[in-house]
Design a protein around this motif. Structure first.
Motif, PDB file in Angstrom:
ATOM      1  N   MET A  80     -39.243  41.924 -27.594  1.00  0.00           N
ATOM      2  CA  MET A  80     -37.963  42.219 -28.295  1.00  0.00           C
ATOM      3  C   MET A  80     -38.462  42.723 -29.683  1.00  0.00           C
ATOM      4  O   MET A  80     -39.268  42.151 -30.503  1.00  0.00           O
ATOM      5  CB  MET A  80     -37.227  40.906 -28.604  1.00  0.00           C
ATOM      6  CG  MET A  80     -35.890  41.000 -29.618  1.00  0.00           C
ATOM      7  SD  MET A  80     -34.598  42.143 -28.775  1.00  0.00           S
ATOM      8  CE  MET A  80     -34.048  40.881 -27.651  1.00  0.00           C
TER       9      MET A  80
ATOM     10  N   ALA B 265     -37.765  44.991 -33.372  1.00  0.00           N
ATOM     11  CA  ALA B 265     -36.827  45.423 -34.530  1.00  0.00           C
ATOM     12  C   ALA B 265     -35.843  46.569 -34.026  1.00  0.00           C
ATOM     13  O   ALA B 265     -34.335  46.218 -34.478  1.00  0.00           O
ATOM     14  CB  ALA B 265     -37.314  45.901 -35.865  1.00  0.00           C
TER      15      ALA B 265
ATOM     16  N   ILE C 147     -28.601  45.540 -30.966  1.00  0.00           N
ATOM     17  CA  ILE C 147     -27.804  44.307 -30.649  1.00  0.00           C
ATOM     18  C   ILE C 147     -27.036  43.895 -31.852  1.00  0.00           C
ATOM     19  O   ILE C 147     -25.579  43.471 -31.740  1.00  0.00           O
ATOM     20  CB  ILE C 147     -28.749  42.995 -30.213  1.00  0.00           C
ATOM     21  CG1 ILE C 147     -29.408  43.558 -28.917  1.00  0.00           C
ATOM     22  CG2 ILE C 147     -28.042  41.585 -30.077  1.00  0.00           C
ATOM     23  CD1 ILE C 147     -30.427  42.393 -28.598  1.00  0.00           C
ATOM     24  N   ALA C 148     -27.569  43.947 -33.149  1.00  0.00           N
ATOM     25  CA  ALA C 148     -27.056  43.767 -34.390  1.00  0.00           C
ATOM     26  C   ALA C 148     -25.692  44.515 -34.396  1.00  0.00           C
ATOM     27  O   ALA C 148     -24.593  44.265 -35.062  1.00  0.00           O
ATOM     28  CB  ALA C 148     -27.727  43.586 -35.419  1.00  0.00           C
TER      29      ALA C 148
ATOM     30  N   GLU D  13     -34.597  47.116 -31.076  1.00  0.00           N
ATOM     31  CA  GLU D  13     -33.553  46.590 -29.969  1.00  0.00           C
ATOM     32  C   GLU D  13     -32.779  45.616 -30.595  1.00  0.00           C
ATOM     33  O   GLU D  13     -31.822  45.587 -30.488  1.00  0.00           O
ATOM     34  CB  GLU D  13     -34.404  45.884 -28.904  1.00  0.00           C
ATOM     35  CG  GLU D  13     -33.553  45.426 -27.894  1.00  0.00           C
ATOM     36  CD  GLU D  13     -34.356  44.686 -26.657  1.00  0.00           C
ATOM     37  OE1 GLU D  13     -33.616  44.117 -25.863  1.00  0.00           O
ATOM     38  OE2 GLU D  13     -35.565  44.852 -26.569  1.00  0.00           O
ATOM     39  N   GLN D  14     -33.379  44.770 -31.457  1.00  0.00           N
ATOM     40  CA  GLN D  14     -32.582  43.823 -32.344  1.00  0.00           C
ATOM     41  C   GLN D  14     -31.539  44.666 -33.364  1.00  0.00           C
ATOM     42  O   GLN D  14     -30.638  44.125 -33.240  1.00  0.00           O
ATOM     43  CB  GLN D  14     -33.331  42.819 -33.423  1.00  0.00           C
ATOM     44  CG  GLN D  14     -34.263  41.863 -32.375  1.00  0.00           C
ATOM     45  CD  GLN D  14     -35.345  41.277 -33.560  1.00  0.00           C
ATOM     46  OE1 GLN D  14     -35.744  41.933 -34.575  1.00  0.00           O
ATOM     47  NE2 GLN D  14     -35.933  40.138 -33.102  1.00  0.00           N
ATOM     48  N   LYS D  15     -31.815  45.719 -33.673  1.00  0.00           N
ATOM     49  CA  LYS D  15     -30.849  46.542 -34.506  1.00  0.00           C
ATOM     50  C   LYS D  15     -29.635  46.907 -33.659  1.00  0.00           C
ATOM     51  O   LYS D  15     -28.504  46.946 -34.152  1.00  0.00           O
ATOM     52  CB  LYS D  15     -31.373  47.690 -35.230  1.00  0.00           C
ATOM     53  CG  LYS D  15     -30.965  48.441 -35.969  1.00  0.00           C
ATOM     54  CD  LYS D  15     -31.660  49.799 -36.601  1.00  0.00           C
ATOM     55  CE  LYS D  15     -30.700  50.559 -37.469  1.00  0.00           C
ATOM     56  NZ  LYS D  15     -31.531  51.795 -38.132  1.00  0.00           N
TER      57      LYS D  15
END
Length: 241
Positions: A216, A218, A224-225, A220-222
């Motif tokens: 995971m 940053a 998702i966010a 991909e997290q962005k």
């Protein structure tokens, strides 16, 4: 008489961004590039690959291991993690952004990932000629630039014709793994590869399960966010006739 310059006959899937690099990034190129960064003969442009250039993986890695190629490796988080967790395999990161290449070299050196190499080049040229035919066990394309404006869709990496390019580099039964957080690009990827006679689906249902080998990041997290669903696809290269 000098040979005429031959320019690319189709748009590349990136815009080369340049900027002043930090002292650490400059150090990466000065001190680490001799081990990590492949010295590629160039063609028409600074990110091109001369059509006669060929990688010899056994020579470069000093062994004959399975080769995993990530196209658009960015900051290198996924491929450095993979190289560390699988020391018996060999990894190649394909990227054009120098800051990302520098970050990847710095992280790989700090963590001791010696089974990783990087190539600063246009990915289709790496896949279509620089890699030996059938050299790659897997090719990964994680979160490529979606070129979300309709007028720019033609720049997308995965478009009609790309299957033949990546199939050349994959060994029989090799896998092409993809992930994106843009739904319309995911649909385009699936449409293109479903229609390609050189590939078959390696997943059941509408989408593939998330690839457990992808850390995971940053990026991909962005996605998702922002409320975007992550969609994975995986295709198997059919056996050559």
């Amino acid at each position: 008489m000098p040979e005429p310059r031959i320019f690319r006959d189709e748009p590349v899937s990136f815009v080369r961004r340049s900027g002043r690099m930090s002292e650490g990034q400059e150090r990466a190129f000065a001190e680490l590039a001799t081990h990590y960064l492949l010295d590629v003969p160039r063609g028409a442009a600074e990110t091109s690959v001369h059509p006669d250039a060929r990688l010899d993986p056994a020579v470069e890695y000093g062994r004959s291991g399975a080769l995993y190629v990530e196209v658009g490796s960015g900051q290198g988080h996924a491929i450095v993690s993979a190289a560390l967790s699988r020391p018996d395999d060999d990894f190649l990161a394909v990227e054009v952004f120098r800051a990302g290449l520098a970050r990847t070299m710095l992280d790989a050196d700090r963590e001791g990932a010696r089974n990783l190499r990087l190539v600063e080049a246009n990915a289709p040229e790496v896949l279509s000629s620089y890699l030996p035919e059938g050299a790659a066990a897997e090719v990964w394309i994680f979160f490529p630039d979606p070129w979300h404006k309709n007028k720019h869709n033609k720049r997308r990496l995965v478009r009609p014709g790309f299957g033949e390019t990546v199939a050349r580099a994959l060994r029989d039964g090799g896998l092409l793994r993809l992930a994106t957080d843009w739904e319309d690009y995911a649909l385009q990827m699936r449409e293109v590869l479903d229609a390609d006679p050189l590939f078959e689906r390696a997943f059941d249902g509408e989408w593939a399960e998330r690839f457990v080998g992808r850390v995971m990041t940053a990026f991909e997290q962005k996605g998702i966010a922002k409320g975007r669903d992550i969609r994975d696809l995986v295709y198997r290269r059919k056996t050559r006739a």
